[in-house]
Design an enzyme around this catalytic site. Structure first.
Site, short mmCIF file in Angstrom:
data_model
loop_
_atom_site.label_atom_id
_atom_site.label_comp_id
_atom_site.label_asym_id
_atom_site.label_seq_id
_atom_site.Cartn_x
_atom_site.Cartn_y
_atom_site.Cartn_z
N LYS A 124 22.22 32.02 21.92
CA LYS A 124 22.11 31.35 23.04
C LYS A 124 20.94 30.30 22.96
O LYS A 124 21.10 29.35 23.67
CB LYS A 124 22.34 32.55 24.29
CG LYS A 124 22.55 31.75 25.69
CD LYS A 124 22.78 32.86 26.40
CE LYS A 124 22.10 32.64 27.85
NZ LYS A 124 20.85 33.14 28.10
N ASP A 143 26.12 32.17 28.72
CA ASP A 143 25.42 32.83 29.79
C ASP A 143 26.42 33.36 30.55
O ASP A 143 27.67 33.30 30.51
CB ASP A 143 24.39 32.11 30.54
CG ASP A 143 24.96 30.97 31.43
OD1 ASP A 143 26.23 30.96 31.42
OD2 ASP A 143 24.48 30.50 32.06
#
Ligand code: SF4
Length: 217
Positions: A124, A143
């Site tokens: 991420k 997220d």
């Protein structure tokens, strides 16, 4: 390669988001790729607003990667103490700076595999740095907002971030990944808010599997 037909749900979602946010940029403040990496490490379990407050002073106190690498760990820890998980994050920042100096000639690496070799950097964070720092569409940073909205819209049925990313990457062409990523995150903050989504004013409701199945009844 064609990803979606003229009238597909995926295309309609992207077009609606593009129209809703004609331009958009990352909410974290930074002036170079290293600062972007630091801000992104800090942003795990911490709001962007809080990160920007912390980095306002941090980026004045330390201005180069060697300064982070050589700073006493306790000093960095103290500087970021208002962030969640600040002790671990201080270690990640210092060790990442040291590794970048040792292995990457003092430059934040530009590939996914190299970024993933840095302490505290998962896929991420690497996606955020590659897109916002180097303009590279290597993936989608999943997220909490991206995961939630993708499920509600019916773009995925998974709660696993890796699988959600895989599903989104298979639905959208590479050049749209970063755009889609930013817009989904912002839409999750503004409209499709966890626990109190503003469905009545949502521009995606026609394409939203959750809305069509439940809220319309
Ligand atoms: S209709 Fe409601 S649940 Fe669906 S995307 Fe919009 S705000 Fe979220």
């Amino acid at each position: 390669m064609t990803f979606y037909s003229e009238k597909s749900k995926e295309k309609n979602i992207l077009e609606a988001l593009n129209a809703y946010y004609p331009s958009i940029k990352i909410a974290l403040n930074f002036s170079n790729v290293w600062e972007l990496l630091v801000a992104t490490i800090l942003s795990a379990q911490c709001t962007d607003e809080r990160v920007n407050i912390i980095t306002k002073d941090l980026f004045v106190k330390y201005t180069t990667i060697p300064e982070y690498a050589n700073a006493p760990l306790e000093e960095i820890t103290y500087s970021i103490r208002s962030a969640g998980l600040f002790r671990s994050k201080a270690g990640y920042i210092k060790k990442s700076a040291q590794k970048i100096l040792k292995n990457y000639s003092g430059h934040v690496p530009k590939t996914m595999s190299e970024l993933l070799s840095l302490p505290g950097v998962a896929r991420k964070t690497a996606n955020v740095v590659l897109y916002n720092g180097y303009g590279k569409n290597e993936g989608i940073a999943v997220d909490t907002h991206v995961k939630r909205i993708s499920n509600l819209l019916g773009l995925t049925e998974s709660e696993n971030p890796q699988k959600v990313e895989k599903d989104l990457l298979s639905l959208y062409p590479r050049e749209e990944w970063g755009n889609l990523n930013h817009r989904l995150v912002q839409y999750g903050r503004d409209i499709c808010i966890a626990r109190r989504p503003k469905c009545e004013i949502c521009v995606l409701k026609k394409e939203c599997a959750h809305y069509q199945k439940t809220l319309q009844k």
